[in-house]
Design a protein around this motif. Structure first.
Motif, PDB file in Angstrom:
ATOM      1  N   VAL A   1       0.860  -1.181   0.000  1.00  0.00           N
ATOM      2  CA  VAL A   1       0.000   0.000   0.000  1.00  0.00           C
ATOM      3  C   VAL A   1       0.898   1.233   0.000  1.00  0.00           C
ATOM      4  CG1 VAL A   1      -1.809   1.283   1.199  1.00  0.00           C
ATOM      5  CG2 VAL A   1      -1.804  -1.215   1.278  1.00  0.00           C
ATOM      6  N   LEU A   2       0.629   2.134  -0.940  1.00  0.00           N
ATOM      7  CA  LEU A   2       1.383   3.379  -1.050  1.00  0.00           C
ATOM      8  C   LEU A   2       0.422   4.558  -0.924  1.00  0.00           C
ATOM      9  CD1 LEU A   2       3.580   2.419  -4.122  1.00  0.00           C
ATOM     10  CD2 LEU A   2       4.300   2.484  -1.728  1.00  0.00           C
ATOM     11  N   LEU A   3       0.843   5.559  -0.209  1.00  0.00           N
ATOM     12  CA  LEU A   3       0.087   6.796  -0.073  1.00  0.00           C
ATOM     13  C   LEU A   3       0.723   7.829  -0.987  1.00  0.00           C
ATOM     14  CD1 LEU A   3      -1.924   8.700   1.368  1.00  0.00           C
ATOM     15  CD2 LEU A   3      -0.163   9.036   3.126  1.00  0.00           C
ATOM     16  N   ALA A   4      -0.049   8.360  -1.918  1.00  0.00           N
ATOM     17  CA  ALA A   4       0.468   9.387  -2.841  1.00  0.00           C
ATOM     18  C   ALA A   4      -0.089  10.740  -2.425  1.00  0.00           C
ATOM     19  CB  ALA A   4       0.068   9.054  -4.273  1.00  0.00           C
ATOM     20  N   THR A   5       0.819  11.728  -2.327  1.00  0.00           N
ATOM     21  CA  THR A   5       0.400  13.059  -1.917  1.00  0.00           C
ATOM     22  C   THR A   5       1.299  14.114  -2.563  1.00  0.00           C
ATOM     23  OG1 THR A   5      -0.265  14.397  -0.005  1.00  0.00           O
ATOM     24  CG2 THR A   5       1.801  13.155   0.199  1.00  0.00           C
ATOM     25  N   ASP A   6       0.877  15.341  -2.449  1.00  0.00           N
ATOM     26  CA  ASP A   6       1.618  16.488  -2.962  1.00  0.00           C
ATOM     27  C   ASP A   6       2.905  16.669  -2.154  1.00  0.00           C
ATOM     28  OD1 ASP A   6       2.468  19.204  -3.522  1.00  0.00           O
ATOM     29  OD2 ASP A   6       0.413  19.646  -4.154  1.00  0.00           O
ATOM     30  N   ILE A   7       3.983  17.026  -2.811  1.00  0.00           N
ATOM     31  CA  ILE A   7       5.266  17.272  -2.148  1.00  0.00           C
ATOM     32  C   ILE A   7       5.123  18.357  -1.070  1.00  0.00           C
ATOM     33  CG2 ILE A   7       6.060  18.993  -3.826  1.00  0.00           C
ATOM     34  CD1 ILE A   7       8.374  16.419  -2.245  1.00  0.00           C
ATOM     35  N   LEU A   8       4.151  19.241  -1.219  1.00  0.00           N
ATOM     36  CA  LEU A   8       3.933  20.293  -0.232  1.00  0.00           C
ATOM     37  C   LEU A   8       3.475  19.745   1.118  1.00  0.00           C
ATOM     38  CD1 LEU A   8       2.239  22.993  -2.504  1.00  0.00           C
ATOM     39  CD2 LEU A   8       4.630  22.868  -1.754  1.00  0.00           C
ATOM     40  N   GLU A   9       3.089  18.479   1.162  1.00  0.00           N
ATOM     41  CA  GLU A   9       2.698  17.827   2.415  1.00  0.00           C
ATOM     42  C   GLU A   9       3.905  17.287   3.180  1.00  0.00           C
ATOM     43  OE1 GLU A   9      -0.554  17.648   3.803  1.00  0.00           O
ATOM     44  OE2 GLU A   9      -0.734  19.198   2.271  1.00  0.00           O
ATOM     45  N   LEU A  10       5.092  17.367   2.593  1.00  0.00           N
ATOM     46  CA  LEU A  10       6.290  16.832   3.247  1.00  0.00           C
ATOM     47  C   LEU A  10       6.522  17.423   4.650  1.00  0.00           C
ATOM     48  CD1 LEU A  10       8.640  14.872   3.048  1.00  0.00           C
ATOM     49  CD2 LEU A  10       9.953  16.657   1.896  1.00  0.00           C
ATOM     50  N   PRO A  11       6.364  18.727   4.863  1.00  0.00           N
ATOM     51  CA  PRO A  11       6.536  19.245   6.231  1.00  0.00           C
ATOM     52  C   PRO A  11       5.579  18.592   7.235  1.00  0.00           C
ATOM     53  CG  PRO A  11       6.570  21.051   4.672  1.00  0.00           C
ATOM     54  CD  PRO A  11       6.163  19.815   3.898  1.00  0.00           C
ATOM     55  N   THR A  12       4.348  18.320   6.810  1.00  0.00           N
ATOM     56  CA  THR A  12       3.383  17.652   7.688  1.00  0.00           C
ATOM     57  C   THR A  12       3.858  16.255   8.027  1.00  0.00           C
ATOM     58  OG1 THR A  12       1.573  18.905   6.690  1.00  0.00           O
ATOM     59  CG2 THR A  12       0.974  16.898   7.872  1.00  0.00           C
ATOM     60  N   ILE A  13       4.414  15.567   7.046  1.00  0.00           N
ATOM     61  CA  ILE A  13       4.898  14.202   7.247  1.00  0.00           C
ATOM     62  C   ILE A  13       6.097  14.194   8.196  1.00  0.00           C
ATOM     63  CG2 ILE A  13       6.004  12.231   6.087  1.00  0.00           C
ATOM     64  CD1 ILE A  13       4.253  13.029   3.605  1.00  0.00           C
ATOM     65  N   LEU A  14       6.973  15.169   8.051  1.00  0.00           N
ATOM     66  CA  LEU A  14       8.198  15.210   8.845  1.00  0.00           C
ATOM     67  C   LEU A  14       8.017  15.823  10.232  1.00  0.00           C
ATOM     68  CD1 LEU A  14      10.741  16.284   6.095  1.00  0.00           C
ATOM     69  CD2 LEU A  14      10.310  13.985   6.981  1.00  0.00           C
TER      70      LEU A  14
END
Length: 134
Positions: A79-92
């Motif tokens: 399972v892979l979650l695809a999202t906008d690169i702009l969500e990277l700060p939220t992920i980190l």
């Protein structure tokens, strides 16, 4: 970025890597009424891609439900979650959302596809589950 745009970019990325991709597809081993944003197959491997343009507390609940459903019916499916690169700060950013993603990566091998698009190019980066909790 909109769902359709992320879906197209990820599909192009997977097809470039010789995966067979279907949009809004049911999986043969799953309830036919349930549709996945993308299903990719290569040889005997299958990946289900969940598209989330924005990662929020509400989307996390949807992602969790989808992951549990896929893993219950098809344990070997990635399972892979695809999202906008702009969500990277939220992920980190340390907190509930990042803790959830790390937990899903550890327990269910959730990987992330980060997507970027501008007038000149489109790019996709795969972040394997092992990189999320390493």
């Amino acid at each position: 970025m909109e769902i359709g745009m992320i879906q197209d970019i990820v599909a192009d990325y997977l097809m470039d890597m010789q995966w067979h991709v279907k949009y809004d597809s049911a999986h043969s081993d799953f309830d036919p009424q349930y549709r996945f944003d993308l299903v990719a197959r290569k040889e005997k491997r299958t990946a289900v891609i969940l598209i989330q343009p924005e990662i929020t507390r509400q989307s996390i609940l949807e992602i969790q439900k989808d992951i549990f459903g896929v893993k219950k019916e098809m344990p070997s499916t990635r399972v892979l979650l695809a999202t906008d690169i702009l969500e990277l700060p939220t992920i980190l950013q340390k907190g509930t959302l990042s803790d959830f993603l790390i937990d899903m990566a550890k327990k269910h091998k959730l990987g992330i596809l980060l997507v970027d698009k501008n007038l000149d190019y489109q790019e996709t980066w795969l972040v394997p589950s092992e990189f999320l909790y390493a």
